[in-house]
Design a protein around this motif. Structure first.
Motif, PDB file in Angstrom:
ATOM      1  N   ASN A   1      18.328 -28.558  15.560  1.00 12.37           N
ATOM      2  CA  ASN A   1      19.747 -28.367  15.860  1.00 12.37           C
ATOM      3  C   ASN A   1      20.187 -27.007  15.346  1.00 12.37           C
ATOM      4  OD1 ASN A   1      21.177 -28.740  13.081  1.00 12.37           O
ATOM      5  ND2 ASN A   1      19.745 -30.458  13.215  1.00 12.37           N
ATOM      6  N   THR A   2      21.303 -26.535  15.859  1.00 14.69           N
ATOM      7  CA  THR A   2      21.913 -25.295  15.373  1.00 14.69           C
ATOM      8  C   THR A   2      23.420 -25.464  15.357  1.00 14.69           C
ATOM      9  OG1 THR A   2      22.132 -24.288  17.551  1.00 14.69           O
ATOM     10  CG2 THR A   2      20.086 -23.847  16.357  1.00 14.69           C
ATOM     11  N   ALA A   3      24.056 -24.711  14.479  1.00 15.35           N
ATOM     12  CA  ALA A   3      25.518 -24.663  14.439  1.00 15.35           C
ATOM     13  C   ALA A   3      25.934 -23.251  14.070  1.00 15.35           C
ATOM     14  CB  ALA A   3      26.080 -25.655  13.433  1.00 15.35           C
ATOM     15  N   THR A   4      26.951 -22.742  14.763  1.00 15.81           N
ATOM     16  CA  THR A   4      27.504 -21.425  14.462  1.00 15.81           C
ATOM     17  C   THR A   4      29.007 -21.567  14.279  1.00 15.81           C
ATOM     18  OG1 THR A   4      25.796 -20.331  15.781  1.00 15.81           O
ATOM     19  CG2 THR A   4      27.778 -19.048  15.311  1.00 15.81           C
ATOM     20  N   TRP A   5      29.544 -20.881  13.272  1.00 20.87           N
ATOM     21  CA  TRP A   5      30.993 -20.839  13.061  1.00 20.87           C
ATOM     22  C   TRP A   5      31.350 -19.427  12.607  1.00 20.87           C
ATOM     23  CZ3 TRP A   5      27.505 -23.171   9.921  1.00 20.87           C
ATOM     24  CH2 TRP A   5      27.473 -22.829   8.570  1.00 20.87           C
ATOM     25  N   ASN A   6      32.616 -19.073  12.713  1.00 15.65           N
ATOM     26  CA  ASN A   6      33.076 -17.733  12.348  1.00 15.65           C
ATOM     27  C   ASN A   6      34.169 -17.876  11.289  1.00 15.65           C
ATOM     28  OD1 ASN A   6      33.661 -15.049  12.232  1.00 15.65           O
ATOM     29  ND2 ASN A   6      34.169 -14.818  14.384  1.00 15.65           N
ATOM     30  N   PRO A   7      33.788 -17.913  10.008  1.00 16.29           N
ATOM     31  CA  PRO A   7      34.764 -18.193   8.946  1.00 16.29           C
ATOM     32  C   PRO A   7      35.771 -17.059   8.753  1.00 16.29           C
ATOM     33  CG  PRO A   7      32.649 -17.625   7.992  1.00 16.29           C
ATOM     34  CD  PRO A   7      32.439 -17.702   9.477  1.00 16.29           C
ATOM     35  N   THR A   8      36.932 -17.445   8.255  1.00 13.17           N
ATOM     36  CA  THR A   8      37.991 -16.503   7.909  1.00 13.17           C
ATOM     37  C   THR A   8      38.148 -16.486   6.397  1.00 13.17           C
ATOM     38  OG1 THR A   8      39.149 -16.955   9.973  1.00 13.17           O
ATOM     39  CG2 THR A   8      40.460 -16.006   8.196  1.00 13.17           C
ATOM     40  N   LEU A   9      38.300 -15.282   5.836  1.00 10.29           N
ATOM     41  CA  LEU A   9      38.584 -15.130   4.412  1.00 10.29           C
ATOM     42  C   LEU A   9      40.021 -14.648   4.268  1.00 10.29           C
ATOM     43  CD1 LEU A   9      35.343 -13.415   3.068  1.00 10.29           C
ATOM     44  CD2 LEU A   9      35.922 -15.832   3.088  1.00 10.29           C
ATOM     45  N   ILE A  10      40.712 -15.241   3.324  1.00 10.55           N
ATOM     46  CA  ILE A  10      42.100 -14.867   3.037  1.00 10.55           C
ATOM     47  C   ILE A  10      42.161 -14.423   1.586  1.00 10.55           C
ATOM     48  CG2 ILE A  10      44.503 -15.653   3.008  1.00 10.55           C
ATOM     49  CD1 ILE A  10      43.385 -18.003   4.895  1.00 10.55           C
ATOM     50  N   VAL A  11      42.349 -13.109   1.379  1.00 13.27           N
ATOM     51  CA  VAL A  11      42.425 -12.556   0.027  1.00 13.27           C
ATOM     52  C   VAL A  11      43.881 -12.602  -0.408  1.00 13.27           C
ATOM     53  CG1 VAL A  11      41.991 -10.555  -1.444  1.00 13.27           C
ATOM     54  CG2 VAL A  11      40.488 -11.020   0.538  1.00 13.27           C
ATOM     55  N   ASN A  12      44.151 -13.336  -1.456  1.00 17.56           N
ATOM     56  CA  ASN A  12      45.486 -13.377  -2.060  1.00 17.56           C
ATOM     57  C   ASN A  12      45.518 -12.272  -3.107  1.00 17.56           C
ATOM     58  OD1 ASN A  12      46.443 -15.884  -0.711  1.00 17.56           O
ATOM     59  ND2 ASN A  12      44.633 -16.698  -1.739  1.00 17.56           N
ATOM     60  N   VAL A  13      45.930 -11.087  -2.682  1.00 18.14           N
ATOM     61  CA  VAL A  13      45.845  -9.892  -3.528  1.00 18.14           C
ATOM     62  C   VAL A  13      46.764 -10.063  -4.740  1.00 18.14           C
ATOM     63  CG1 VAL A  13      46.091  -7.384  -3.612  1.00 18.14           C
ATOM     64  CG2 VAL A  13      45.396  -8.504  -1.460  1.00 18.14           C
ATOM     65  N   PRO A  14      46.177 -10.014  -5.954  1.00 16.86           N
ATOM     66  CA  PRO A  14      47.013 -10.133  -7.157  1.00 16.86           C
ATOM     67  C   PRO A  14      48.041  -9.000  -7.219  1.00 16.86           C
ATOM     68  CG  PRO A  14      44.692 -10.425  -7.688  1.00 16.86           C
ATOM     69  CD  PRO A  14      44.754  -9.950  -6.276  1.00 16.86           C
ATOM     70  N   LEU A  15      49.199  -9.312  -7.728  1.00 20.45           N
ATOM     71  CA  LEU A  15      50.287  -8.343  -7.825  1.00 20.45           C
ATOM     72  C   LEU A  15      49.912  -7.151  -8.715  1.00 20.45           C
ATOM     73  CD1 LEU A  15      53.140  -7.752  -6.898  1.00 20.45           C
ATOM     74  CD2 LEU A  15      53.998  -9.045  -8.850  1.00 20.45           C
ATOM     75  N   ASP A  16      49.050  -7.379  -9.711  1.00 20.17           N
ATOM     76  CA  ASP A  16      48.672  -6.294 -10.617  1.00 20.17           C
ATOM     77  C   ASP A  16      47.421  -5.527 -10.173  1.00 20.17           C
ATOM     78  OD1 ASP A  16      46.841  -8.296 -11.083  1.00 20.17           O
ATOM     79  OD2 ASP A  16      47.009  -8.219 -13.268  1.00 20.17           O
ATOM     80  N   SER A  17      46.977  -5.709  -8.924  1.00 18.56           N
ATOM     81  CA  SER A  17      45.788  -5.012  -8.425  1.00 18.56           C
ATOM     82  C   SER A  17      46.051  -3.520  -8.258  1.00 18.56           C
ATOM     83  CB  SER A  17      45.362  -5.585  -7.066  1.00 18.56           C
ATOM     84  OG  SER A  17      44.948  -6.913  -7.192  1.00 18.56           O
ATOM     85  N   VAL A  18      45.018  -2.726  -8.580  1.00 15.25           N
ATOM     86  CA  VAL A  18      45.126  -1.283  -8.380  1.00 15.25           C
ATOM     87  C   VAL A  18      44.514  -0.928  -7.025  1.00 15.25           C
ATOM     88  CG1 VAL A  18      45.053  -0.771 -10.848  1.00 15.25           C
ATOM     89  CG2 VAL A  18      42.937  -0.768  -9.528  1.00 15.25           C
TER      90      VAL A  18
END
Length: 184
Positions: A154-171
């Motif tokens: 069998n095979t399975a393919t999916w196309n995942p999504t990443l959601i980055v919750n950017v921290p407020l203190d990120s440079v």
């Protein structure tokens, strides 16, 4: 007259030879035992080598597709079940000493539905909708996709999504990390 007798005797001899020979009898059926072997293969997962999720501001989100992830099961098993999981490393930028980071727990993973499947059994996404997205971890794997039941390959393919919750203190900077898919 003597010539006619010899010719007649020659013809009779030829006819006798033809009458004495019987055709070979063929068998009405014949069987052949045939064998072949189906080899046991492997259980593999393939994911994109690189992905660029885009840009965003501190306190915002960055959402992007990782690209197609495919599980290929060629084990030829009577129970072809498997579980694909995903973890992530800390994401870092070289903008400071020590480097600035975004933790995996600040990045949500959403597998979405399968884009293609082959074989029998039930294919189930770990997170069917965006509302089901789960935070990644560097320690505890998140279930990305499962296959239960079925036999053979069998095979399975999916196309995942990443959601980055950017921290407020990120440079500002380009952050790099690793998302690792595994299957067992």
């Amino acid at each position: 007259m003597r010539t006619a007798k010899i010719c007649l005797m020659g013809a009779v001899a030829v006819a006798a030879v033809g009458l004495g020979a019987t055709p070979a009898a063929a068998a009405p059926t014949d069987s052949t035992t045939v064998t072949f072997e189906i080899l046991a293969g492997t259980l593999d997962i393939d994911a994109p080598t690189t992905a660029d999720l885009g840009t965003g501001a501190p306190g915002g989100t960055i959402t992007g597709s990782l690209g197609p992830v495919t599980v290929t099961d060629s084990r030829g098993a009577t129970d072809a079940s498997w579980v694909a999981s995903v973890t992530a490393s800390v994401f870092q930028t070289g903008g400071g000493t020590p480097p600035e980071t975004v933790l995996p727990e600040e990045i949500d993973y959403w597998s979405g539905p399968a884009t293609a499947t082959t074989g029998t059994g039930t294919f189930t996404p770990g997170q069917a909708t965006a509302g089901d997205a789960e935070p990644l971890s560097s320690v505890t794997p998140v279930v990305a996709f499962t296959h239960t039941g079925g036999t053979g390959g069998n095979t399975a393919t999916w196309n995942p999504t990443l959601i980055v919750n950017v921290p407020l203190d990120s440079v500002a900077g380009v952050y790099t990390g690793t998302v690792t898919h595994s299957v067992a």
